[in-house]
Design a protein around this motif. Sequence first.
Motif, short mmCIF file in Angstrom:
data_model
loop_
_atom_site.label_atom_id
_atom_site.label_comp_id
_atom_site.label_asym_id
_atom_site.label_seq_id
_atom_site.Cartn_x
_atom_site.Cartn_y
_atom_site.Cartn_z
N ASN A 14 0.81 -1.21 0.00
CA ASN A 14 0.00 0.00 0.00
C ASN A 14 0.85 1.27 0.00
O ASN A 14 0.43 2.29 -0.54
CB ASN A 14 -0.97 0.01 1.19
CG ASN A 14 -2.11 -0.96 1.01
OD1 ASN A 14 -2.44 -1.37 -0.10
ND2 ASN A 14 -2.72 -1.36 2.11
N ASP A 15 2.04 1.21 0.59
CA ASP A 15 2.97 2.35 0.59
C ASP A 15 3.76 2.44 -0.71
O ASP A 15 4.54 3.37 -0.90
CB ASP A 15 3.96 2.24 1.75
CG ASP A 15 3.32 2.45 3.10
OD1 ASP A 15 2.21 3.03 3.14
OD2 ASP A 15 3.91 2.02 4.11
N ARG A 16 3.59 1.42 -1.57
CA ARG A 16 4.31 1.32 -2.85
C ARG A 16 5.82 1.28 -2.66
O ARG A 16 6.59 1.80 -3.44
CB ARG A 16 3.92 2.46 -3.79
CG ARG A 16 2.59 2.17 -4.46
CD ARG A 16 1.60 3.25 -4.13
NE ARG A 16 0.28 2.99 -4.71
CZ ARG A 16 -0.78 2.77 -3.95
NH1 ARG A 16 -0.67 2.71 -2.65
NH2 ARG A 16 -1.95 2.62 -4.50
N THR A 17 6.25 0.59 -1.58
CA THR A 17 7.68 0.37 -1.35
C THR A 17 8.08 -1.07 -1.68
O THR A 17 9.26 -1.39 -1.67
CB THR A 17 8.07 0.68 0.11
OG1 THR A 17 7.27 -0.11 0.99
CG2 THR A 17 7.87 2.16 0.41
N LEU A 18 7.08 -1.91 -1.97
CA LEU A 18 7.33 -3.31 -2.33
C LEU A 18 6.46 -3.64 -3.54
O LEU A 18 5.26 -3.38 -3.54
CB LEU A 18 6.95 -4.23 -1.16
CG LEU A 18 7.19 -5.73 -1.33
CD1 LEU A 18 8.69 -6.03 -1.46
CD2 LEU A 18 6.60 -6.49 -0.15
N PRO A 19 7.07 -4.18 -4.61
CA PRO A 19 6.27 -4.52 -5.79
C PRO A 19 5.31 -5.67 -5.50
O PRO A 19 5.65 -6.59 -4.75
CB PRO A 19 7.30 -4.91 -6.84
CG PRO A 19 8.60 -5.05 -6.15
CD PRO A 19 8.49 -4.45 -4.79
N VAL A 20 4.14 -5.61 -6.12
CA VAL A 20 3.17 -6.69 -5.96
C VAL A 20 3.40 -7.81 -6.95
O VAL A 20 2.99 -8.94 -6.72
CB VAL A 20 1.71 -6.18 -6.08
CG1 VAL A 20 1.36 -5.29 -4.92
CG2 VAL A 20 1.47 -5.47 -7.40
N PHE A 21 4.07 -7.50 -8.07
CA PHE A 21 4.37 -8.51 -9.09
C PHE A 21 5.58 -8.04 -9.86
O PHE A 21 5.59 -6.91 -10.38
CB PHE A 21 3.18 -8.70 -10.03
CG PHE A 21 3.42 -9.71 -11.11
CD1 PHE A 21 3.44 -11.06 -10.82
CD2 PHE A 21 3.66 -9.32 -12.41
CE1 PHE A 21 3.68 -12.00 -11.80
CE2 PHE A 21 3.89 -10.24 -13.41
CZ PHE A 21 3.91 -11.60 -13.10
N GLU A 22 6.58 -8.91 -9.94
CA GLU A 22 7.85 -8.56 -10.59
C GLU A 22 8.30 -7.20 -10.09
O GLU A 22 8.51 -7.04 -8.91
CB GLU A 22 7.72 -8.65 -12.11
CG GLU A 22 7.50 -10.07 -12.60
CD GLU A 22 7.36 -10.20 -14.11
OE1 GLU A 22 7.17 -9.18 -14.80
OE2 GLU A 22 7.46 -11.34 -14.59
#
Length: 97
Positions: A14-22
């Motif tokens: 949600n913080d966009r610090t970890l990719p959800v896919f690749e």
Amino acid sequence: MIVDSDLGNIPAFNDRTLPVFEQSLLPAGVQLIYASADSGSENVINRVLQTADYASKQVLDAISVGAVEFSKCDKPGRLYAGMRLVNASVETYDVTF
């Protein structure tokens, strides 16, 4: 978007610090919310996931008995080569909240 996995990673997604896919981050305007189909149905979010789980079981059952035709995509992608069109029904499932 309701998900039932990666509970520990949801804040980073949600913080966009970890990719959800690749290498892809969660799109702007989307937040992940955790729910479980195995938990109590008194929680509306769990109930929504339980309903989706029921519909997906109908789809998998229809596929397993050959009741759903497999259609080739006219533009296959890297992640898929075809598609199936299925109309699931929740009429026999109690979806009252």
